[in-house]
Scaffold this motif. Sequence first.
Motif, PDB file in Angstrom:
ATOM      1  N   VAL A 154       1.778  11.919  -6.014  1.00 24.52           N
ATOM      2  CA  VAL A 154       1.728  10.544  -6.521  1.00 24.52           C
ATOM      3  C   VAL A 154       0.445   9.870  -6.043  1.00 24.52           C
ATOM      4  N   GLY A 155       0.142  10.031  -4.744  1.00 22.18           N
ATOM      5  CA  GLY A 155      -1.050   9.416  -4.177  1.00 22.18           C
ATOM      6  C   GLY A 155      -2.329   9.898  -4.843  1.00 22.18           C
ATOM      7  N   LEU A 156      -2.416  11.204  -5.121  1.00 20.01           N
ATOM      8  CA  LEU A 156      -3.607  11.757  -5.761  1.00 20.01           C
ATOM      9  C   LEU A 156      -3.773  11.246  -7.190  1.00 20.01           C
ATOM     10  N   THR A 158      -3.582  10.338   2.442  1.00 25.48           N
ATOM     11  CA  THR A 158      -3.326   9.991   3.844  1.00 25.48           C
ATOM     12  C   THR A 158      -2.247   8.922   3.966  1.00 25.48           C
ATOM     13  N   SER A 159      -2.257   7.952   3.047  1.00 27.74           N
ATOM     14  CA  SER A 159      -1.227   6.904   3.063  1.00 27.74           C
ATOM     15  C   SER A 159       0.161   7.492   2.845  1.00 27.74           C
ATOM     16  N   ALA A 160       0.251   8.474   1.947  1.00 26.13           N
ATOM     17  CA  ALA A 160       1.538   9.119   1.674  1.00 26.13           C
ATOM     18  C   ALA A 160       2.059   9.830   2.918  1.00 26.13           C
ATOM     19  N   ILE A 211      -3.647   0.816  -7.032  1.00 27.07           N
ATOM     20  CA  ILE A 211      -4.636  -0.227  -6.771  1.00 27.07           C
ATOM     21  C   ILE A 211      -5.272  -0.146  -5.386  1.00 27.07           C
ATOM     22  N   THR A 212      -4.470  -0.037  -4.331  1.00 27.85           N
ATOM     23  CA  THR A 212      -4.993  -0.230  -2.981  1.00 27.85           C
ATOM     24  C   THR A 212      -5.952   0.860  -2.516  1.00 27.85           C
ATOM     25  N   PRO A 213      -5.652   2.158  -2.699  1.00 28.35           N
ATOM     26  CA  PRO A 213      -6.642   3.167  -2.284  1.00 28.35           C
ATOM     27  C   PRO A 213      -7.976   3.011  -3.024  1.00 28.35           C
ATOM     28  N   ALA A 214      -7.906   2.707  -4.324  1.00 30.57           N
ATOM     29  CA  ALA A 214      -9.136   2.515  -5.103  1.00 30.57           C
ATOM     30  C   ALA A 214      -9.905   1.290  -4.627  1.00 30.57           C
TER      31      ALA A 214
END
Length: 288
Positions: free
Chosen positions: A14-16, A239-241, A213-216
């Motif tokens: 999901v994060g990727l 990393t957040s995941a 939104i946030t990682p970008a």
Amino acid sequence: MTYTVWIVLTAVLVGLSCSLIGVFLILRKMAMMADAISHTVLLGIVVAFLITKEISGPHMLIGAIIAGLVTALLVQWLHQFDIEQHASIGIVFTTLFAIGVILIATSVGNAHLDVQHALMGEITFIPWDTITLPFVGKVPVATAMLSLVLVIVIVSIIAFYKEWKITSFDPALAASLGIPVVFMHYLFMSLVSITTVASFDAVGAIMVVAMLITPAASAYLWTDKLSIMLLLSALFGVTSAIVGYYVAAWLDTSISASMAFATGIFFLISFLGSPKHGLISKYNRIAS
């Protein structure tokens, strides 16, 4: 693989997927579209259930994707009437989501469709719903679907990298070069819809929006180069995941919410510490 590994792997996928798509949402100034689509797909899911009377199957995915595309079309249609884009998004988002909630409350009955599950998701159930794949064996359905979506996202970005880059920064230049700007816009909206839908049931709308939104936004603070931005966004999403999962295990709280919280922590670090756009570096430049 173990129960924990499947959960973390699903969250990483999901994060990727979301973080890569999110870079172009940020560059196109369409961040709110992620929030809109992640909620309006609920209407597509409910309508698909009302038609088929089944709560699982490809029809749910198709219904949700159609709802996402309808959202993009309606936003663009309203924008043509000189309504600001963020206002158009707000109108379409709240209206379609409200219709979905009303249908759940009045028409769905005892089926397992509820607003809280849609918003928060329940990633802990992922390992129990499996599918058998050739050469792989039993794999959670959500993990298999998210793997396919990640492949589609990566292939699309690589295949149309030049087109995405030009249409994101300068649509007028893209049109003058013969690039089909409208087609690229709706192709991009299709990718956003597919990514959102694939992530929706597993992790819920809150984490989908956070990962889109946030990682970008964090990566945007560190670099002005698109390729580096994509890599940093993917790194922050993954990393957040991972960090979010272990924080949730430590505090015995919601996994999806913890992962969303972790994206916020990375953004705060970026906002303060980025060498070019960070608050500390800006203060130091002013002070000197």
